[in-house]
Design a protein around this motif. Structure first.
Motif, PDB file in Angstrom:
ATOM      1  N   ALA A   1       0.903  -1.343   0.137  1.00  0.00           N
ATOM      2  CA  ALA A   1       0.086  -0.097  -0.081  1.00  0.00           C
ATOM      3  C   ALA A   1       0.866   1.233   0.094  1.00  0.00           C
ATOM      4  O   ALA A   1       0.710   2.135  -0.598  1.00  0.00           O
ATOM      5  N   THR A   2       2.014   1.086   0.841  1.00  0.00           N
ATOM      6  CA  THR A   2       2.905   2.440   0.575  1.00  0.00           C
ATOM      7  C   THR A   2       3.510   2.705  -0.733  1.00  0.00           C
ATOM      8  O   THR A   2       3.423   3.935  -1.157  1.00  0.00           O
TER       9      THR A   2
ATOM     10  N   ALA B   1       0.462   3.790  -3.115  1.00  0.00           N
ATOM     11  CA  ALA B   1       0.012   5.156  -2.835  1.00  0.00           C
ATOM     12  C   ALA B   1       0.933   6.064  -3.304  1.00  0.00           C
ATOM     13  O   ALA B   1       0.494   7.302  -3.866  1.00  0.00           O
TER      14      ALA B   1
ATOM     15  N   ARG C   1      -0.230   8.700  -6.356  1.00  0.00           N
ATOM     16  CA  ARG C   1      -0.144  10.216  -6.317  1.00  0.00           C
ATOM     17  C   ARG C   1       0.908  10.802  -7.557  1.00  0.00           C
ATOM     18  O   ARG C   1       0.505  11.618  -7.969  1.00  0.00           O
TER      19      ARG C   1
ATOM     20  N   VAL D   1       0.154  11.331   0.406  1.00  0.00           N
ATOM     21  CA  VAL D   1       0.371   9.745   0.223  1.00  0.00           C
ATOM     22  C   VAL D   1      -0.170   9.182   1.282  1.00  0.00           C
ATOM     23  O   VAL D   1      -1.007   8.171   0.949  1.00  0.00           O
ATOM     24  N   GLU D   2      -0.218   9.729   2.696  1.00  0.00           N
ATOM     25  CA  GLU D   2      -0.642   8.815   3.828  1.00  0.00           C
ATOM     26  C   GLU D   2      -2.260   8.948   3.777  1.00  0.00           C
ATOM     27  O   GLU D   2      -2.749   7.624   3.917  1.00  0.00           O
TER      28      GLU D   2
ATOM     29  N   ILE E   1      -3.972   8.638   0.673  1.00  0.00           N
ATOM     30  CA  ILE E   1      -4.261   7.711  -0.148  1.00  0.00           C
ATOM     31  C   ILE E   1      -4.031   6.317   0.322  1.00  0.00           C
ATOM     32  O   ILE E   1      -4.636   5.245  -0.098  1.00  0.00           O
ATOM     33  N   LYS E   2      -2.830   5.962   1.125  1.00  0.00           N
ATOM     34  CA  LYS E   2      -2.510   4.824   1.643  1.00  0.00           C
ATOM     35  C   LYS E   2      -3.739   4.366   2.591  1.00  0.00           C
ATOM     36  O   LYS E   2      -3.993   3.206   2.660  1.00  0.00           O
TER      37      LYS E   2
ATOM     38  N   LEU F   1      -6.487   2.967   0.497  1.00  0.00           N
ATOM     39  CA  LEU F   1      -6.077   1.738   0.002  1.00  0.00           C
ATOM     40  C   LEU F   1      -6.323   0.514   1.071  1.00  0.00           C
ATOM     41  O   LEU F   1      -6.672  -0.618   0.593  1.00  0.00           O
TER      42      LEU F   1
ATOM     43  N   LEU G   1     -11.106   7.027  -3.180  1.00  0.00           N
ATOM     44  CA  LEU G   1      -9.846   7.249  -3.805  1.00  0.00           C
ATOM     45  C   LEU G   1      -9.795   7.944  -5.006  1.00  0.00           C
ATOM     46  O   LEU G   1      -8.918   8.822  -5.123  1.00  0.00           O
TER      47      LEU G   1
END
Length: 181
Positions: free
Chosen positions: A130-131, A134, A138, A151-152, A154-155, A158, A172
């Motif tokens: 996921a990291t 994400a 982005r 990013v956090e 988006i992660k 997910l 999302l």
């Protein structure tokens, strides 16, 4: 909407949900696990522009593939839900249609669970964390000229589990800056 060569088997949907112009929603009724990877490869060769592909399966799970300048990245929203669409399990009946009981049923359930775990492991082997996903999503959004959230966030999306995976997908898309109604 014009369909480019890598998408010849895909067609625009009559109802694009709440995605607004200039985005389009395509559907392919007979997608398999390898279709998205093949599409990303064909897209890179034929077009090379950023691509976001999200395949929703029975509202239980979704595959997310992004393609941008850093290449293709694949991940899943609710991987186990997606896996259950690929491997729904075994029917608990014998060859004559009688319900299995006792040790026979336990053995079948054990085999089913092992097979399901193999399917999940195979999906994990063919996807990014996921990291990583994400960050790639982005990057995809920024390359596409969109104002994406951090990013956090988006992660976090997910990893979210909604009753209907479509709810997570819409969130999302919004976090990536895709205009929705």
């Amino acid at each position: 909407m014009t369909v480019s060569p890598p998408l010849l088997d895909w067609s625009p949907t009559e109802d694009a949900g709440n995605v607004r112009t200039p985005w389009g929603v395509l559907e392919c009724p007979d997608i398999d696990l390898h279709a998205s990877a093949e599409l990303a490869d064909r897209w890179a060769t034929a077009d090379g522009s950023p691509l976001l592909l999200i395949g929703v399966f029975d509202s239980d799970g979704a595959e997310v593939v992004s393609f941008g300048s850093t290449g293709a990245v694949r991940t899943f929203i609710d991987l186990e839900g997606y896996a259950s669409s690929i491997f729904p399990g075994y029917a608990p009946f014998d060859d004559e249609g009688n319900m299995l009981e006792g040790a026979a049923r336990e053995e079948l359930e054990k085999e089913s669970e092992l097979e399901f775990n193999r399917v999940c492991a195979m999906l994990r082997d063919h996807s990014s964390t996921a990291t990583v996903a994400a960050a790639a999503l982005r990057d995809w959004a920024l390359e596409s000229g969109l104002a994406a959230e951090p990013v956090e966030r988006i992660k976090e999306l997910l990893g979210r589990r909604d009753l209907f995976v479509e709810d997570t997908v819409w969130a999302l898309l919004a976090s990536l800056g895709v205009r929705t109604s």
